[in-house]
Design a protein around this motif. Sequence first.
Motif, PDB file in Angstrom:
ATOM      1  N   LEU A  48       1.846  17.621  16.281  1.00 26.00           N
ATOM      2  CA  LEU A  48       3.075  17.803  15.480  1.00 26.00           C
ATOM      3  C   LEU A  48       2.472  18.796  14.524  1.00 26.00           C
ATOM      4  N   GLU A  49       1.144  18.728  14.018  1.00 28.58           N
ATOM      5  CA  GLU A  49       0.465  19.278  13.054  1.00 28.58           C
ATOM      6  C   GLU A  49       0.071  20.946  13.707  1.00 28.58           C
ATOM      7  N   VAL A  50       0.034  21.054  14.943  1.00 28.49           N
ATOM      8  CA  VAL A  50      -0.324  22.311  15.484  1.00 28.49           C
ATOM      9  C   VAL A  50       1.015  23.179  15.564  1.00 28.49           C
ATOM     10  N   SER A  51       1.222  24.346  15.017  1.00 27.62           N
ATOM     11  CA  SER A  51       2.383  24.853  15.291  1.00 27.62           C
ATOM     12  C   SER A  51       2.342  25.780  16.534  1.00 27.62           C
ATOM     13  N   LYS A  52       3.561  26.327  16.754  1.00 25.87           N
ATOM     14  CA  LYS A  52       3.665  27.412  18.146  1.00 25.87           C
ATOM     15  C   LYS A  52       3.393  28.938  17.378  1.00 25.87           C
ATOM     16  N   THR A  53       2.876  29.706  18.266  1.00 28.74           N
ATOM     17  CA  THR A  53       3.097  31.167  17.603  1.00 28.74           C
ATOM     18  C   THR A  53       3.772  31.818  18.663  1.00 28.74           C
ATOM     19  N   GLY A  54       4.277  32.835  18.356  1.00 31.15           N
ATOM     20  CA  GLY A  54       4.973  33.962  19.151  1.00 31.15           C
ATOM     21  C   GLY A  54       3.921  34.857  19.743  1.00 31.15           C
ATOM     22  N   LEU A  55       2.806  34.710  19.419  1.00 32.40           N
ATOM     23  CA  LEU A  55       1.793  35.745  19.638  1.00 32.40           C
ATOM     24  C   LEU A  55       1.400  35.442  21.051  1.00 32.40           C
ATOM     25  N   GLN A  56       1.197  36.762  21.954  1.00 31.09           N
ATOM     26  CA  GLN A  56       0.980  36.487  23.383  1.00 31.09           C
ATOM     27  C   GLN A  56      -0.380  36.913  23.659  1.00 31.09           C
ATOM     28  N   VAL A  57      -1.074  36.015  24.685  1.00 29.63           N
ATOM     29  CA  VAL A  57      -2.188  36.580  25.243  1.00 29.63           C
ATOM     30  C   VAL A  57      -2.222  37.853  25.680  1.00 29.63           C
ATOM     31  N   PRO A  58      -3.515  38.570  25.413  1.00 27.89           N
ATOM     32  CA  PRO A  58      -3.404  40.026  25.851  1.00 27.89           C
ATOM     33  C   PRO A  58      -3.227  40.307  27.288  1.00 27.89           C
ATOM     34  N   GLN A 253      -0.598  27.032  27.969  1.00 27.10           N
ATOM     35  CA  GLN A 253      -0.444  27.307  26.499  1.00 27.10           C
ATOM     36  C   GLN A 253      -2.150  27.360  26.135  1.00 27.10           C
ATOM     37  N   VAL A 254      -2.479  28.402  25.232  1.00 24.66           N
ATOM     38  CA  VAL A 254      -3.865  28.534  24.924  1.00 24.66           C
ATOM     39  C   VAL A 254      -3.717  28.139  23.241  1.00 24.66           C
ATOM     40  N   LEU A 255      -4.858  27.495  22.769  1.00 25.58           N
ATOM     41  CA  LEU A 255      -5.078  27.466  21.407  1.00 25.58           C
ATOM     42  C   LEU A 255      -5.556  28.734  20.942  1.00 25.58           C
ATOM     43  N   HIS A 256      -4.815  29.263  19.902  1.00 30.22           N
ATOM     44  CA  HIS A 256      -5.474  30.461  19.292  1.00 30.22           C
ATOM     45  C   HIS A 256      -5.031  30.545  17.781  1.00 30.22           C
ATOM     46  N   GLN A 257      -6.079  30.645  16.818  1.00 33.58           N
ATOM     47  CA  GLN A 257      -6.207  30.437  15.387  1.00 33.58           C
ATOM     48  C   GLN A 257      -5.331  29.118  14.947  1.00 33.58           C
ATOM     49  N   ASN A 258      -5.586  28.132  15.824  1.00 33.98           N
ATOM     50  CA  ASN A 258      -5.076  26.651  15.650  1.00 33.98           C
ATOM     51  C   ASN A 258      -3.587  26.762  15.850  1.00 33.98           C
ATOM     52  N   GLN A 259      -3.028  27.611  16.809  1.00 31.06           N
ATOM     53  CA  GLN A 259      -1.725  27.667  16.962  1.00 31.06           C
ATOM     54  C   GLN A 259      -1.421  27.615  18.546  1.00 31.06           C
ATOM     55  N   ILE A 280     -21.693  30.349  27.103  1.00 32.97           N
ATOM     56  CA  ILE A 280     -23.242  29.887  27.003  1.00 32.97           C
ATOM     57  C   ILE A 280     -24.031  31.003  27.123  1.00 32.97           C
ATOM     58  N   ILE A 281     -23.889  31.470  28.218  1.00 33.87           N
ATOM     59  CA  ILE A 281     -25.152  32.857  28.549  1.00 33.87           C
ATOM     60  C   ILE A 281     -24.710  34.043  27.731  1.00 33.87           C
ATOM     61  N   SER A 282     -23.572  34.039  27.267  1.00 35.84           N
ATOM     62  CA  SER A 282     -23.416  35.390  26.356  1.00 35.84           C
ATOM     63  C   SER A 282     -23.775  35.021  24.848  1.00 35.84           C
ATOM     64  N   ASN A 283     -24.261  33.723  24.886  1.00 37.45           N
ATOM     65  CA  ASN A 283     -24.798  33.492  23.490  1.00 37.45           C
ATOM     66  C   ASN A 283     -23.617  33.222  22.409  1.00 37.45           C
ATOM     67  N   ASP A 284     -22.327  32.852  22.678  1.00 36.38           N
ATOM     68  CA  ASP A 284     -21.352  32.802  22.037  1.00 36.38           C
ATOM     69  C   ASP A 284     -20.528  34.239  21.780  1.00 36.38           C
ATOM     70  N   LYS A 285     -20.970  35.284  22.424  1.00 35.63           N
ATOM     71  CA  LYS A 285     -20.253  36.527  22.121  1.00 35.63           C
ATOM     72  C   LYS A 285     -18.934  36.516  22.744  1.00 35.63           C
ATOM     73  N   PHE A 286     -18.889  35.586  24.031  1.00 33.49           N
ATOM     74  CA  PHE A 286     -17.394  35.401  24.607  1.00 33.49           C
ATOM     75  C   PHE A 286     -17.129  34.109  24.295  1.00 33.49           C
ATOM     76  N   LYS A 287     -15.858  33.648  24.083  1.00 35.53           N
ATOM     77  CA  LYS A 287     -15.349  32.301  23.841  1.00 35.53           C
ATOM     78  C   LYS A 287     -14.317  31.715  24.870  1.00 35.53           C
ATOM     79  N   SER A 288     -14.969  30.555  24.985  1.00 31.85           N
ATOM     80  CA  SER A 288     -14.197  29.583  25.978  1.00 31.85           C
ATOM     81  C   SER A 288     -13.181  28.780  25.358  1.00 31.85           C
ATOM     82  N   VAL A 289     -11.861  28.844  25.400  1.00 33.25           N
ATOM     83  CA  VAL A 289     -10.676  28.204  24.550  1.00 33.25           C
ATOM     84  C   VAL A 289     -10.053  27.047  25.112  1.00 33.25           C
ATOM     85  N   ILE A 290      -9.767  26.332  24.134  1.00 33.76           N
ATOM     86  CA  ILE A 290      -8.848  24.999  24.138  1.00 33.76           C
ATOM     87  C   ILE A 290      -7.389  25.633  25.097  1.00 33.76           C
ATOM     88  N   HIS A 291      -6.861  24.873  26.050  1.00 33.67           N
ATOM     89  CA  HIS A 291      -5.562  25.182  26.698  1.00 33.67           C
ATOM     90  C   HIS A 291      -4.917  23.902  27.206  1.00 33.67           C
TER      91      HIS A 291
END
Length: 363
Positions: A48-58, A253-259, A280-291
């Motif tokens: 309930l503390e995490v809002s939804k956003t109208g932003l779309q995955v690219p 749904q993908v968690l983006h900027q805590n939304q 890991i192999i990109s040494n954090d250049k690319f991000k694996s995100v919560i969904h």
Amino acid sequence: MDILEDDRTKQLKAFDDTKAGVKGLVDAGVVDIPNIFIRPPDEVAEDLEVSKTGLQVPVIDLHGVGNKGSLRRENIINEIKDASEKWGFFQVVNHGIPPKVLDDMLKGVRGFHEQDVEMKKDYYSRDPERMVKFHTNYDLYLSPAANWRDTLEIDMMNNYHLDPKDLPSICRDATVDYLSYVMKFVDTLFELLSEALGLEPNYLKSLELEKGKLMVGHYYPACPKPDLTLGIGKHTDASFITLLLQDEIGGLQVLHQNQWASVDPIPSALVVNIGNLLQIISNDKFKSVIHRAIGNVTRARTSFACFLHGVSTPPKIYGPIQKLITEESPQIYREFTVKDFVMNFYSRKLDDKSGLNYVRILD
């Protein structure tokens, strides 16, 4: 084990023993969500503390990607770089896989799950050695709440040869065709991701990241009370890359900027998801995100995911790519084998605690 926990274990076992999955409950006319599926109150409150956003995955249009050295290809690489760094997710269109191949794959998955339960029971198993199996919730006995989802799993992590005869006849041809097309697309995708990291186009391909695969045909039956349970709980993927084909129902749904941002279905699109191993192999250049995936009250949802895990057998050492380690970006992770990493990942419940800490270099 206390009485409540003992009772829950008995309920889980009784459900598991039906070998009918969540769809079996729906077919039996269940109106109330069984207790084993109900999410803990603290998890619901946290949501309930995490809002939804109208932003779309690219959404990235790959038209013209074959023109190497062109401005169009350069723009595509930049879009992939941006999406991989900021979102960890993107959708691709005009990827070269015929719409009929995609439609047949989804029909095959749906057909398997919606066929007579007696036909499915032969495949029901929790045996990790079995290559093709049907089950519900691989972490059924580990998680605090089961998810409203059934799965057809094709495990090619250690055995890289799939005999089509091992596949259920109802989705056999569709799976073989889809896999043939998708692996051609993977070659292009790894070229683009390599260049987005500032590497030679064949760099990621040379690491054999596509060798070991885990494929899952998920079926999320219509859920009478989707506010009480989830189709799949929040998590990150243990793969290098995950490719997802989803039907028109939606729910991812993908968690983006805590939304929570919805990954709205686009006809014939594929969803590309950066996994833990590529972060890991990109040494954090690319991000694996919560969904996660939420349920639908009136309609069942179908998806087919392909997780690319690299080489497990014989053991191959992976680690951060040396060219990406600099004074400004020192090495964050140690070397590892995929087998150890994946065993650690699947030894616990599916959750938002990614496997990154398992290989993180501690200060």
